[in-house]
Write a protein that holds these residues in place. Structure first.
Motif, mmCIF file in Angstrom:
data_model
loop_
_atom_site.group_PDB
_atom_site.id
_atom_site.type_symbol
_atom_site.label_atom_id
_atom_site.label_comp_id
_atom_site.label_asym_id
_atom_site.label_seq_id
_atom_site.Cartn_x
_atom_site.Cartn_y
_atom_site.Cartn_z
ATOM 1 N N UNK A 1 0.839 -1.199 0.000
ATOM 2 C CA UNK A 1 0.000 0.000 0.000
ATOM 3 C C UNK A 1 0.870 1.243 0.000
ATOM 4 N N UNK A 2 0.491 2.187 -0.814
ATOM 5 C CA UNK A 2 1.227 3.453 -0.868
ATOM 6 C C UNK A 2 0.390 4.539 -0.219
ATOM 7 N N UNK A 3 1.074 5.362 0.578
ATOM 8 C CA UNK A 3 0.358 6.407 1.273
ATOM 9 C C UNK A 3 0.156 7.600 0.346
ATOM 10 N N UNK A 4 -1.082 8.070 0.276
ATOM 11 C CA UNK A 4 -1.427 9.146 -0.643
ATOM 12 C C UNK A 4 -2.493 10.004 -0.003
ATOM 13 N N UNK A 5 -2.480 11.286 -0.360
ATOM 14 C CA UNK A 5 -3.494 12.194 0.158
ATOM 15 C C UNK A 5 -4.695 12.281 -0.760
ATOM 16 N N UNK A 6 -4.854 11.327 -1.667
ATOM 17 C CA UNK A 6 -6.029 11.290 -2.528
ATOM 18 C C UNK A 6 -6.863 10.063 -2.181
ATOM 19 N N UNK A 7 -8.140 10.154 -2.492
ATOM 20 C CA UNK A 7 -9.030 9.016 -2.251
ATOM 21 C C UNK A 7 -8.750 7.942 -3.296
ATOM 22 N N UNK A 8 -9.063 6.679 -2.996
ATOM 23 C CA UNK A 8 -8.938 5.632 -4.020
ATOM 24 C C UNK A 8 -9.772 5.987 -5.244
ATOM 25 N N UNK A 9 -9.297 5.585 -6.412
ATOM 26 C CA UNK A 9 -9.981 5.977 -7.644
ATOM 27 C C UNK A 9 -11.309 5.259 -7.815
ATOM 28 N N UNK A 10 -11.423 4.029 -7.294
ATOM 29 C CA UNK A 10 -12.664 3.263 -7.407
ATOM 30 C C UNK A 10 -12.995 2.671 -6.045
ATOM 31 N N UNK A 11 -14.176 2.996 -5.549
ATOM 32 C CA UNK A 11 -14.583 2.615 -4.195
ATOM 33 C C UNK A 11 -15.901 1.856 -4.268
ATOM 34 N N UNK A 12 -15.971 0.748 -3.555
ATOM 35 C CA UNK A 12 -17.219 0.008 -3.438
ATOM 36 C C UNK A 12 -17.884 0.296 -2.105
ATOM 37 N N UNK A 13 -19.199 0.369 -2.110
ATOM 38 C CA UNK A 13 -19.980 0.532 -0.885
ATOM 39 C C UNK A 13 -21.027 -0.571 -0.878
ATOM 40 N N UNK A 14 -20.945 -1.456 0.096
ATOM 41 C CA UNK A 14 -21.894 -2.571 0.162
ATOM 42 C C UNK A 14 -23.036 -2.154 1.085
#
Length: 284
Positions: A1-14
């Protein structure tokens, strides 16, 4: 995992209920593509309507970085959980039932083999939810607050096996959403639910004993302690059934000081659950 100040590009919500839809809205604002998983065609449409309504209201208030149509073009709502395979992060947002959450998390881990998993639980132990996961080091709590788009706080809840790198990533994701992260170790009720429920239960006992009206109890906390809402109105917003379930869990884990008062049990038994039913401690 790389630390980044951006949100993941694709997010799932169940789960596309009130919380799931709010979480989806927050990640859409941050530029992510969001895939909500629901259980039937009817609930798919209901979840989509929730997000579209929330985004439209934000647009009317001038709170969007781009037109609503652009944000919503990045939203997929479906019953096909294979859509989670492309997600870097999947957040479970189903009701506070530990067996249901475990089933959902096991299924998501099987389907989305490369994703980080998170739970939006407000009180259930992270380690209990991770019990059947093959990769508990890739599991973390992300406890959002209602209404998610407007709320500033997210609790990052750290399980016994959660990777320190994942904790740092989660903190950065919260920052990318324009929110503030607090980090707590896995414990009953974490920080916010434990303190919030303790205050709410005492307010209910005061109301039950006739110490003051609901409005005056809430006003005491709003004007005396600068709370934006009093504990009884907050309970109406959260849902009396939700607060009851959390209090019962905390009573089992921490003792009688969290035992729900009769007034709460009675209102829930009568179906008076707060804002979502039109009546709780207040009429809505």
């Amino acid at each position: 995992m790389t630390q980044s100040n951006s949100a993941p590009s694709t997010v799932g919500v169940y789960g596309g209920g009130r919380m799931g839809a709010g979480i989806a809205h927050a990640f859409l604002l941050a530029g992510a593509t969001v895939r909500i998983i629901e259980t039937s065609d009817d609930t798919v449409q209901t979840a989509r309507d929730r997000v579209e309504s929330s985004v439209a209201k934000a647009e009317q208030r001038g709170k969007l970085p781009a037109p609503a149509t652009e944000l919503l073009s990045r939203l997929i709502v479906t019953t096909n959980d294979a859509q989670l395979q492309a997600c870097a992060l999947v957040i479970e947002a189903v009701p506070e039932d530990i067996d249901l959450k475990r089933r959902v998390l096991r299924n998501v881990e099987h389907v989305a083999t490369d994703a980080v998993l998170a739970t939006n639980t407000s009180s259930l132990p992270i380690d209990d939810l991770a019990r059947d996961l093959a990769r508990p080091e890739r599991f973390v709590g992300l406890h959002f607050f209602n209404p998610v788009p407007a709320s500033e706080l997210v609790e990052v809840v750290v399980g016994a096996k959660t990777s320190p790198d994942l904790v740092a990533d989660a903190q950065n994701w919260v920052t990318a959403l324009g929110k503030i992260a607090i980090t707590v170790q896995d414990s009953p009720g974490f920080a916010s639910s434990r303190l919030g429920v303790a205050l709410a239960l005492e307010a209910m006992r005061m109301l039950e004993e006739g110490v003051a009206s609901a409005s005056d109890i809430d006003t005491a906390m709003m004007l005396g302690y600068k709370h934006p809402l009093g504990p009884l109105k907050t309970t109406d917003v959260v849902g009396l059934d939700v607060r009851l379930a959390i209090a019962e869990h905390l009573a089992r884990e921490l003792g009688d000081r969290f035992e729900p008062p009769n007034i709460l049990r009675g209102l829930v038994a009568e179906g008076q659950l707060g804002r979502k039913t039109g009546k709780g401690f207040y009429n809505w």
